[in-house]
Scaffold this active site. Sequence first.
Site, mmCIF file in Angstrom:
data_model
loop_
_atom_site.group_PDB
_atom_site.id
_atom_site.type_symbol
_atom_site.label_atom_id
_atom_site.label_comp_id
_atom_site.label_asym_id
_atom_site.label_seq_id
_atom_site.Cartn_x
_atom_site.Cartn_y
_atom_site.Cartn_z
ATOM 1 C CE LYS A 22 -1.673 1.567 4.003
ATOM 2 N NZ LYS A 22 -1.203 2.917 4.224
ATOM 3 C CG ASN A 23 2.076 2.729 3.629
ATOM 4 O OD1 ASN A 23 1.259 3.187 3.114
ATOM 5 N ND2 ASN A 23 2.848 2.687 4.834
ATOM 6 C CB CYS A 118 -4.579 11.117 11.178
ATOM 7 S SG CYS A 118 -3.202 10.329 11.374
ATOM 8 N NE ARG A 123 0.742 10.338 9.961
ATOM 9 C CZ ARG A 123 0.270 9.266 9.356
ATOM 10 N NH1 ARG A 123 -1.074 8.911 9.376
ATOM 11 N NH2 ARG A 123 1.032 8.729 8.282
ATOM 12 C CG ASP A 309 3.061 1.234 9.450
ATOM 13 O OD1 ASP A 309 2.551 2.302 10.087
ATOM 14 O OD2 ASP A 309 3.479 1.812 8.360
ATOM 15 N NE ARG A 401 -7.062 4.759 5.243
ATOM 16 C CZ ARG A 401 -6.169 5.184 5.837
ATOM 17 N NH1 ARG A 401 -6.590 5.424 7.148
ATOM 18 N NH2 ARG A 401 -5.180 5.653 5.318
HETATM 19 N N1 EPU Z 1 6.699 14.337 10.989
HETATM 20 C C1 EPU Z 1 6.947 15.838 11.144
HETATM 21 N N2 EPU Z 1 6.922 16.700 10.211
HETATM 22 C C2 EPU Z 1 6.869 16.054 8.881
HETATM 23 C C3 EPU Z 1 6.626 14.799 8.583
HETATM 24 C C4 EPU Z 1 6.604 13.856 9.551
HETATM 25 O O1 EPU Z 1 7.070 16.006 12.524
HETATM 26 O O2 EPU Z 1 6.739 17.266 7.987
HETATM 27 C C5 EPU Z 1 6.645 13.417 11.891
HETATM 28 C C6 EPU Z 1 5.441 12.574 12.176
HETATM 29 O O3 EPU Z 1 4.267 13.405 12.588
HETATM 30 C C7 EPU Z 1 5.493 11.276 12.436
HETATM 31 C C8 EPU Z 1 6.884 11.204 12.279
HETATM 32 O O4 EPU Z 1 7.293 12.142 11.622
HETATM 33 O O5 EPU Z 1 5.679 11.348 13.877
HETATM 34 C C9 EPU Z 1 7.106 9.886 11.077
HETATM 35 O O6 EPU Z 1 6.359 10.464 9.998
HETATM 36 P P1 EPU Z 1 6.596 10.010 8.488
HETATM 37 O O7 EPU Z 1 6.581 11.513 7.704
HETATM 38 O O8 EPU Z 1 7.795 9.249 8.327
HETATM 39 O O9 EPU Z 1 5.437 9.171 7.947
HETATM 40 P P2 EPU Z 1 4.435 9.203 6.664
HETATM 41 O O10 EPU Z 1 5.068 9.450 5.726
HETATM 42 O O11 EPU Z 1 3.531 10.282 6.996
HETATM 43 C C10 EPU Z 1 4.284 6.723 6.333
HETATM 44 C C11 EPU Z 1 3.560 5.757 6.058
HETATM 45 C C12 EPU Z 1 2.795 5.263 7.540
HETATM 46 C C13 EPU Z 1 3.944 4.832 8.321
HETATM 47 C C14 EPU Z 1 5.238 6.044 8.520
HETATM 48 C C15 EPU Z 1 6.299 5.641 9.363
HETATM 49 C C16 EPU Z 1 2.727 6.002 4.023
HETATM 50 C C17 EPU Z 1 1.511 6.579 3.107
HETATM 51 N N3 EPU Z 1 2.613 6.187 5.138
HETATM 52 O O12 EPU Z 1 3.710 7.745 6.857
HETATM 53 O O13 EPU Z 1 1.959 4.290 7.196
HETATM 54 O O14 EPU Z 1 3.529 4.676 9.478
HETATM 55 O O15 EPU Z 1 5.363 6.213 7.390
HETATM 56 O O16 EPU Z 1 6.905 4.505 8.953
HETATM 57 O O17 EPU Z 1 3.780 5.789 3.533
HETATM 58 C C18 EPU Z 1 0.160 2.680 7.820
HETATM 59 O O18 EPU Z 1 0.258 2.230 6.640
HETATM 60 O O19 EPU Z 1 -0.619 2.471 8.761
HETATM 61 C C19 EPU Z 1 0.590 4.180 8.064
HETATM 62 C C20 EPU Z 1 0.310 5.123 9.296
#
Ligand code: EPU
Length: 423
Positions: A22-23, A118, A123, A309, A401
């Site tokens: 998915k991701n 969320c 986030r 995850d 999802r």
């Molecule tokens: N963060 C910030 N600022 C930013 C971006 C992130 O503070 O600009 C913080 C977030 O708040 C969080 C941490 O950094 O506390 C990690 O966020 P990251 O950006 O790495 O996560 P993401 O890209 O939003 C993806 C996956 C998530 C998974 C995380 C961590 C996708 C679509 N989503 O999210 O997947 O948990 O990486 O590995 O790729 C799931 O599939 O259930 C899911 C939540």
Amino acid sequence: MDSIIVKGGKPLSGQIHIAGAKNAALALMPATLLSEEPLTLTNAPRLSDIKTMTELLQSLGAEITSMQDGKVQAMSTHGTINTTADYDIVRKMRASNLVLGPLLAREGHAVVSLPGGCAIGARPMDIHTDGLEKMGASIDLKDGYLHAKAAGGKLKGAVIDFPFASVGATENIMMAATLAKGTTVINNAAREPEIVDLATCLRRMGAQIDGDGTATITIQGVDRLGGATHPVVTDRIELGTYMLAPVIAGGEVECIGGRMDLVAAFAEKLDASGVSVTETANGLKVARKNGRPTAVDVTTEPFPGFPTDLQAQMMAMLCVAEGKSVLEEKIFENRFMHAPELVRMGAEIEVHGGTATVTGVERMKGAPVMATDLRASVSLILAGLAAEGETQVNRVYHLDRGYEHVEDKLGAVGADIKRVPGS
Ligand code: EPU
């Protein structure tokens, strides 16, 4: 809304086919915005999040044909495109923010709704926007929308040091940099397999990217990208989830398409817990070594560490393991919402901030439970596999999802599980 009913106590046996990630797919699909030529993804997962991304990209002007029951997504984004990503779609899924980098790179401007918080945490998007600003974009927040504009209509290469190895920010900047003028270096980049998959696809489209899979990624901008056909990497989270099923329920399951390199840190914890994971010609085979699994401590970390995850699913397993385990959630500030639901099923869990202490019980008891996020829902289904009696998981919307046909996959290996359509 549908619910899933699981009756516990049946050992599992057989094979489960693991879908594409998915991701990875959610990052690969927006890459279509970077090129006028077709991008085709094979091994795509059949999930509602993919439908949401399809809807978003179509609203921006992409043509998308879904084939082979959704396993193949053929996308094409030629001609004029719309550069505004509307709140109505973006609010459904945070990954919608992955259109920002590509739109800005292709058109020089974009207006993207902020996804908002969320259930699992705030986030924010500061790492994405700071990176794009370093590349010459000006970004203003107006009425909940990010208004981004590249100086002179084109992004330029920059050296960007991430304060945290954000997965989404690495993907957004990497895509934006493929069409920027000059070289971009991302320091402290995320190293997740989904990043490597996106880089591989972008290279197939003609991008010049080095270092993906390490903490430093270098992207040399090119004038244009072409088309490509790319198979989506295996979903390591779906893989880890189904690897836990026979640990919780007993029996032996072979996860077809599973690869050890995708789940090494997780498999190490399973080994420490008394679980055997063996590589087969087609995937990974999992069974308990002796009787009950034993307690093990887990801390979530960016890849290659233990994935956040899989934390909820691991907790479900530790609820029935022998002894006391400590789980530390280091990525999201509010990702233990499954704990009170597991407690309703007889688990012994204490949560203090980002730490949960789980004392294993011999048997949990089925109960009606509710999930507030995707991984939490599946952890409740896993717990239900070993619980006495019936577990009814409500709000299956979250599950759909990220898990395709969960009842069919678990049912095929002997679980007593069914979906009850909502009224
Ligand atoms: N963060 C910030 N600022 C930013 C971006 C992130 O503070 O600009 C913080 C977030 O708040 C969080 C941490 O950094 O506390 C990690 O966020 P990251 O950006 O790495 O996560 P993401 O890209 O939003 C993806 C996956 C998530 C998974 C995380 C961590 C996708 C679509 N989503 O999210 O997947 O948990 O990486 O590995 O790729 C799931 O599939 O259930 C899911 C939540």
